[in-house]
Scaffold this motif. Structure first.
Motif, mmCIF file in Angstrom:
data_model
loop_
_atom_site.group_PDB
_atom_site.id
_atom_site.type_symbol
_atom_site.label_atom_id
_atom_site.label_comp_id
_atom_site.label_asym_id
_atom_site.label_seq_id
_atom_site.Cartn_x
_atom_site.Cartn_y
_atom_site.Cartn_z
ATOM 1 N N LEU A 1 -14.200 -7.216 13.587
ATOM 2 C CA LEU A 1 -13.232 -7.929 12.750
ATOM 3 C C LEU A 1 -12.578 -6.990 11.745
ATOM 4 N N LYS A 2 -13.371 -6.180 11.074
ATOM 5 C CA LYS A 2 -12.829 -5.242 10.082
ATOM 6 C C LYS A 2 -11.869 -4.256 10.731
ATOM 7 N N THR A 3 -12.267 -3.723 11.876
ATOM 8 C CA THR A 3 -11.450 -2.721 12.549
ATOM 9 C C THR A 3 -10.110 -3.292 12.981
ATOM 10 N N PHE A 4 -10.142 -4.438 13.629
ATOM 11 C CA PHE A 4 -8.904 -4.964 14.193
ATOM 12 C C PHE A 4 -8.058 -5.734 13.188
ATOM 13 N N MET A 5 -8.573 -5.908 11.976
ATOM 14 C CA MET A 5 -7.734 -6.432 10.900
ATOM 15 C C MET A 5 -6.633 -5.421 10.553
ATOM 16 N N LEU A 6 -6.770 -4.200 11.063
ATOM 17 C CA LEU A 6 -5.715 -3.193 10.877
ATOM 18 C C LEU A 6 -4.401 -3.634 11.518
ATOM 19 N N SER A 7 -4.469 -4.586 12.438
ATOM 20 C CA SER A 7 -3.248 -5.086 13.069
ATOM 21 C C SER A 7 -2.464 -6.021 12.152
ATOM 22 N N SER A 8 -3.086 -6.494 11.079
ATOM 23 C CA SER A 8 -2.529 -7.573 10.263
ATOM 24 C C SER A 8 -1.472 -7.095 9.271
ATOM 25 N N ALA A 9 -0.320 -7.755 9.284
ATOM 26 C CA ALA A 9 0.718 -7.487 8.279
ATOM 27 C C ALA A 9 0.321 -8.056 6.918
ATOM 28 N N PHE A 10 -0.495 -9.102 6.886
ATOM 29 C CA PHE A 10 -0.920 -9.715 5.630
ATOM 30 C C PHE A 10 -1.653 -8.697 4.760
ATOM 31 N N PHE A 11 -2.506 -7.872 5.390
ATOM 32 C CA PHE A 11 -3.291 -6.901 4.634
ATOM 33 C C PHE A 11 -2.628 -5.530 4.537
ATOM 34 N N HIS A 12 -1.733 -5.222 5.472
ATOM 35 C CA HIS A 12 -1.202 -3.859 5.524
ATOM 36 C C HIS A 12 0.318 -3.784 5.433
ATOM 37 N N GLY A 13 0.965 -4.898 5.144
ATOM 38 C CA GLY A 13 2.388 -4.884 4.889
ATOM 39 C C GLY A 13 3.276 -4.944 6.104
ATOM 40 N N LYS A 14 2.748 -4.512 7.229
ATOM 41 C CA LYS A 14 3.523 -4.470 8.468
ATOM 42 C C LYS A 14 2.541 -4.577 9.623
ATOM 43 N N PRO A 15 2.857 -5.358 10.655
ATOM 44 C CA PRO A 15 1.904 -5.464 11.777
ATOM 45 C C PRO A 15 1.802 -4.154 12.547
ATOM 46 N N LEU A 16 0.648 -3.932 13.122
ATOM 47 C CA LEU A 16 0.407 -2.771 13.981
ATOM 48 C C LEU A 16 0.219 -3.268 15.405
ATOM 49 N N LYS A 17 1.047 -2.790 16.314
ATOM 50 C CA LYS A 17 0.868 -3.154 17.725
ATOM 51 C C LYS A 17 -0.481 -2.629 18.201
ATOM 52 N N THR A 18 -1.338 -3.564 18.608
ATOM 53 C CA THR A 18 -2.707 -3.217 18.982
ATOM 54 C C THR A 18 -3.041 -3.874 20.315
#
Length: 626
Positions: A260-277
């Motif tokens: 969950l922590k790792t793939f939350m990197l895809s989230s725009a909510f936490f990182h400002g922009k989505p990451l294609k994963t």
């Protein structure tokens, strides 16, 4: 007076055309100089040099294989004939953090291509060394230039492999022993940014507990990418996010919180922009039902309006059936007692026998094999409710012998054979008992008393001469169909080019179409889009459509042959001349009447064209550059 040049090189007549998810239409498609130049009903056939009658057939864009390990095969057989015959016209390489972007990376002591690929892909070291010897590039840019020179069959898109990126920045020994320094991490980020600008479609990492090194000095260690901590992955994926590139990953299977922590990197909510994963893989694991449920829950959550992720869990559209030569199998890597046997070289039977005859090893093996199979304990309860820790369930009735020096054993499961051996020992009359089998049982199996003993002795007696298979996931076709039709999951994962003797998934895209066809044209149209246009868009490359001006990457499907196709019954073991080694493959003959790449016919009438591998048909697909 010279003859007039035909307006069309090829005219495909009367096919039902599936394109970009739209309702299919029966029409003609005209091709000239590798491109689609006209579509419509009843185009003038006199304008064409070649006319192909496709009445009753489906015409669609060539299919994408979004997860392959063709990096090495491209060097010896760039036509990739096993994918071409199944309608695959574009492949993605350098998955699971492994690839050739940095050359062979030899340092005088270590041979990374051999060490990283041998066990992960179960390829003989002699093959890997031969490929590594021929490598004459050192940088990601030089590698792309090299790919541009190959006589490709399918189109090729490549990721930047994180294990090799780590080796490049840190050196082999340090890449498997420590965190990067600030300067090394900065160098990795710069290299990744430059690679994406050059046309790499993204980066691949890996966290599955199956991928170990093959060198004697490091056989107890996993590949370099698995030494990367969260902060390193976060920093590298920030580069991908900024450049709209893709991150291909695998989940840390045994840690739900880590996943969950790792793939939350895809989230725009936490990182400002989505990451294609995109993540391998959504599987209905037979002996652990919670894995699939957690995967689908993760997909829904990350792609929700709240988290605003761009997350694509890949789905396999076939039973997850794997073959093992003796103890050599990718399934073994997850279980320490079996992994010890995988740590030996393929050719080193003597070392495997030494391990199998060691009294301490016999004790630990028996404990592992019998765990949860009797008594009343936690392990037994987890086994009963299908929540075991390992993907391989160790069930004798699920292990089927394919090849064995004892002919009668072929096609039987291990449980049947165990009971047969006990009967022979007791003097009970059994069917078709040959002198050879009686002699082997008397000589080798006289001491066997339980199923763990039987497995140990079977591995000792036959070693690599024994080939057996088991299906660990996707046993239910209805569940498999549900997975590939889920819009939050991504079909098209074939793993082509991996595990020469362990897997045969080259036809999975066809199996996806077959499952989708149960819902009629609407579902077929949806699946075609998923396997072509959606895949191209996900990786940010050209392809996946049949529009005027597009490259003519096209295939024909015979729907009647597709409906009756049995992928499991059409698996063969063939000798590949390029490797001088046997390989498991599929044969979907009659299902795909035509495969065209760049306007060139690569496959027709159940045979490859003579030009395949002799001229460039496919092209390097650079990210966002066409």
């Amino acid at each position: 007076m010279s003859e007039q040049t035909p307006a069309y090189d090829t005219l495909i007549q009367g096919a039902k055309v599936f394109n970009e998810g739209k309702a299919p239409i029966i029409e003609d498609v005209a091709i000239k100089d590798g491109q689609i130049i006209e579509r419509g009903a009843k185009l003038d056939s006199t304008k064409a040099a070649t006319v192909i009658n496709a009445e009753g057939q489906w015409l669609m864009p060539g299919l994408f294989d979004i997860h392959t390990h063709y990096d090495l095969e491209l060097e010896v057989a760039p036509g990739l004939p096993e994918s071409i015959r199944h309608g695959t016209t574009s492949v993605v390489i350098a998955n699971c953090s492994l690839g050739l972007a940095f050359g062979n990376q030899r340092d005088g002591r270590n041979d990374p291509i051999v060490d990283c690929f041998a066990r992960v892909e179960n390829l003989p070291k002699s093959i890997l060394k031969s490929c590594a010897d021929k490598v004459d590039w050192e940088t990601p840019e030089e590698y792309l230039n090299h790919l541009d020179t190959l006589k490709l069959g399918p189109n090729v898109a490549t990721l930047l492999p994180h294990s090799m990126l780590r080796i490049d920045a840190m050196g082999f020994e340090d890449s498997i022993s420590r965190d990067p320094s600030a300067s090394e991490l900065s160098a990795m980020k710069n290299t990744l940014a430059e690679a994406v600008d050059l046309g790499y479609v993204g980066m691949s990492t890996d966290a599955l507990p199956f991928h170990y090194l093959a060198s004697a000095a490091h056989c107890d260690k996993t590949i370099p990418t698995q030494f990367a901590k969260y902060e390193e992955i976060k920093e590298l994926t920030s580069v991908l996010r900024e450049k709209d590139a893709l991150w291909q990953a695998t989940p840390p299977k045994d840690s739900a919180i880590g996943t969950l922590k790792t793939f939350m990197l895809s989230s725009a909510f936490f990182h400002g922009k989505p990451l294609k994963t995109t993540v391998v893989a959504a599987l209905d694991v037979f002996n652990n039902f919670k894995i699939l449920k957690l995967g689908r829950l993760l997909s829904r959550g990350l792609n929700s309006k709240l988290l605003k992720g761009d997350f694509h869990l890949q789905a396999l559209g076939a039973p997850f059936k794997t073959w093992s030569d003796g103890a050599v199998t990718p399934l073994a890597e997850e279980i320490p007692e079996l992994r010890r046997l995988n740590e030996t070289d393929l050719e080193d039977k003597e070392s495997r026998l030494k391990i199998l005859n060691d009294p301490e090893y016999i004790k630990t093996f028996k404990e592992m094999w019998l765990k949860g199979k009797s008594g009343f304990n936690v392990a037994r309860l987890k086994r009963i409710i299908n929540m075991e820790d390992y993907a391989f369930n160790r069930s004798m009735e699920d292990m089927f012998v394919e090849r064995c020096p004892i002919e009668y054993w072929q096609g039987k499961d291990f449980q049947q054979l165990f009971e047969r051996v006990l009967d022979i020992k007791r003097g009970v009359e059994v069917a078709s008992l040959s002198d050879e089998e009686a002699s082997i049982v008397a000589r080798d199996f006289f001491w066997v008393s339980d199923e763990a003993d039987f497995v140990l002795q079977t591995l000792r007696t036959f070693d690599l001469e024994l080939s057996w298979c088991t299906t660990t996931a996707n046993r239910d076709p209805k569940t498999t169909r549900d997975l590939i039709m889920d819009p939050l999951l991504m079909p098209g994962f074939n793993d082509s080019g991996a595990h020469l003797n362990n897997m045969a998934f080259y036809d999975v895209n066809l199996r996806c179409l077959q499952l989708a066809s149960q819902g009629g044209d609407t579902d077929v149209s949806y699946m075609v889009k998923r396997l072509s246009k959606d895949a191209a868009d996900l990786f940010g490359v050209e392809g996946g459509s049949i529009n005027i001006g597009d490259k003519a990457d096209l295939i024909l499907i015979d729907p009647k042959a597709l409906s009756s196709y049995d992928g499991e019954a059409n698996i063969q073991r063939v000798l590949r001349d390029e490797y001088q080694h046997h390989q498991l493959v599929n044969r979907s003959d009659d299902v795909v009447p035509l495969v065209m790449v760049g306007g060139h016919i690569a496959w027709q009438d159940n045979k490859h064209s003579e030009a395949l591998g002799q001229i460039p048909m496919g092209r390097l697909l650079r990210a966002n550059k066409g």
